[in-house]
Motif scaffolding. Structure first.
Motif, short mmCIF file in Angstrom:
data_model
loop_
_atom_site.label_atom_id
_atom_site.label_comp_id
_atom_site.label_asym_id
_atom_site.label_seq_id
_atom_site.Cartn_x
_atom_site.Cartn_y
_atom_site.Cartn_z
N PRO A 254 0.84 -1.21 0.00
CA PRO A 254 0.00 0.00 0.00
C PRO A 254 0.87 1.26 0.00
O PRO A 254 1.84 1.35 0.76
CB PRO A 254 -0.79 -0.13 1.31
N PHE A 255 0.52 2.22 -0.85
CA PHE A 255 1.32 3.45 -0.94
C PHE A 255 1.37 4.18 0.40
O PHE A 255 2.39 4.77 0.77
CB PHE A 255 0.74 4.37 -2.01
N SER A 256 0.27 4.14 1.17
CA SER A 256 0.20 4.87 2.43
C SER A 256 1.25 4.42 3.43
O SER A 256 1.62 5.18 4.32
CB SER A 256 -1.20 4.71 3.05
N GLU A 259 4.73 6.36 1.72
CA GLU A 259 4.83 7.73 1.23
C GLU A 259 5.70 8.61 2.13
O GLU A 259 6.40 9.52 1.66
CB GLU A 259 3.45 8.34 1.07
N THR A 264 7.62 7.53 -4.53
CA THR A 264 6.49 7.89 -5.37
C THR A 264 5.58 6.68 -5.57
O THR A 264 5.94 5.54 -5.23
CB THR A 264 6.97 8.39 -6.74
N HIS A 265 4.38 6.92 -6.13
CA HIS A 265 3.47 5.81 -6.42
C HIS A 265 4.15 4.78 -7.32
O HIS A 265 4.04 3.56 -7.07
CB HIS A 265 2.19 6.34 -7.10
N ARG A 266 4.82 5.24 -8.36
CA ARG A 266 5.47 4.32 -9.28
C ARG A 266 6.59 3.54 -8.59
O ARG A 266 6.76 2.34 -8.83
CB ARG A 266 6.02 5.08 -10.49
N GLU A 267 7.34 4.20 -7.73
CA GLU A 267 8.43 3.51 -7.02
C GLU A 267 7.89 2.44 -6.08
O GLU A 267 8.49 1.38 -5.94
CB GLU A 267 9.28 4.53 -6.26
N VAL A 268 6.73 2.69 -5.48
CA VAL A 268 6.11 1.67 -4.62
C VAL A 268 5.66 0.48 -5.47
O VAL A 268 5.80 -0.68 -5.07
CB VAL A 268 4.92 2.25 -3.83
N GLU A 269 5.13 0.76 -6.67
CA GLU A 269 4.75 -0.33 -7.58
C GLU A 269 5.97 -1.18 -7.94
O GLU A 269 5.91 -2.41 -7.92
CB GLU A 269 4.14 0.25 -8.87
N ASN A 272 7.12 -3.22 -5.00
CA ASN A 272 6.23 -4.36 -4.80
C ASN A 272 6.70 -5.57 -5.60
O ASN A 272 6.79 -6.70 -5.08
CB ASN A 272 4.81 -3.99 -5.20
N HIS A 297 14.23 3.47 -11.49
CA HIS A 297 13.36 3.42 -10.31
C HIS A 297 14.02 2.62 -9.19
O HIS A 297 13.97 3.02 -8.02
CB HIS A 297 12.01 2.81 -10.66
#
Length: 326
Positions: A254-256, A259, A264-269, A272, A297
């Motif tokens: 989860p991004f939360s 953060e 960033t959102h993409r880096e969390v993806e 994962n 990334h």
């Protein structure tokens, strides 16, 4: 392969074939050898093969003969017979197929002089159990090895445990010990946790073909809060040592939870998929971006987290997620 030679002696046949099918791939091993050009003829006319058509429609794993579906006259009128089987002097075939990781695997015994009997069908069905189990175990072990290679010492990647015939642990990798401890709530010493020990003992004490086939196809799966643990039993009664291949599949991060660390959102993806053992080319395909972009990334992620290896980033993500959930 040794399996072909054993089957050839037991079934008294002139030729054996091991084939692998997928939408974009076909490979085969024949004993005696068949040249590539002739194999391509087989592939070109494969839609005329009555056994393959039946197995694909019914999903059966039982041994079937060409004569179950066509008379000798009907069979010899097909292009598949005239362009392929007639040229290798084969009139009769018995075969079985099963699926492993989206690949159809077929094993066939061939004869010229006489058709196969019901005794031959029973014998091949028994051999099918062992070949199916061996292929499933090999692919599972290769998958775990590849994942361990990609994520290094990450505790969530999986691992292996080797036990003797009494269930006593002979070897346990650090990753496997960590997984077992987190999912079963007990430290691995010389013995498996009670629930896991009972599952393994049932397989060791009752090595029936049906039991082994079921657990080769349906390993033990345990749902955790953040991931799923899969345990596959790989028996070796000859050496009295059995292997547990362990895999842990993390749920999407989860991004939360990340953060506040500047990701960033993409880096969390990307993180994962790194945590799940994916390579940069695999991540690029999944996310629809270039391999070079994935590499950038990954570099940014490791820099922000202060780690030097992608395995360290994966371990950090798992620990952070557990703290977030708690």
């Amino acid at each position: 392969m040794e399996f072909l030679r054993i089957a050839q002696r037991l079934l008294d046949c002139e030729q054996l074939a091991y084939n692998e099918f997928s939408p974009d791939h076909f490979s085969s091993i024949h004993d005696p050898f068949i040249d590539t050009e002739l194999s391509e003829v087989f592939v070109a006319h494969i839609n005329q093969h009555p056994s393959i058509d039946y197995v694909k429609r019914t999903k059966t794993t039982k041994a079937v003969k060409i004569s179950d579906f066509l008379t000798s006259h009907e069979w010899q009128r097909t292009d598949l017979y005239n362009e392929f089987f007639r040229k290798i002097q084969i009139r009769h075939q018995i075969a079985f197929m099963f699926s492993v990781m989206n690949i159809e695997i077929g094993f066939a015994a061939n004869r010229e002089r006489r058709d196969f009997s019901e005794s031959d069908r029973f014998l091949l069905s028994m051999l099918a159990v062992h070949l199916s189990q061996a292929v499933h175990n090999t692919r599972a072990f290769e998958k775990v090895q590849a994942r361990l290679h990609q994520v290094g010492d990450s505790a969530g990647a999986g691992g292996t445990i080797v036990i003797d015939s009494e269930g006593v642990i002979v070897f346990c990798s650090n990753n496997a010990a960590s997984c077992i401890s987190r999912f079963f709530g007990s430290t691995v010493t010389s013995r498996l946790p009670d629930d896991l020990h009972r599952w393994v003992r049932g397989l060791i004490d009752n090595p029936t073909s049906g039991s082994l086939t079921h657990h080769a196809l349906h390993p033990l799966s345990i749902e955790g809060e953040n991931s799923k643990l899969t345990i596959r039993f790989m028996p070796n009664h000859l050496l009295n040592e059995h292997t547990l291949v362990i895999e842990e599949e993390m749920r999407a991060l989860p991004f939360s939870a990340f953060e506040k660390f500047g990701l960033t959102h993409r880096e969390v993806e990307v993180l994962n998929w790194v945590t799940q053992g994916k390579t940069n080319p695999e991540i690029a395909i999944i996310l629809g971006i270039s391999v070079k972009t994935v590499g950038h990334h990954v570099e940014h992620i490791m820099s922000k987290l202060g780690v030097e290896r992608r395995g360290g980033a994966a371990l950090w993500a798992q620990q952070t997620l557990r703290s977030f959930r708690s």
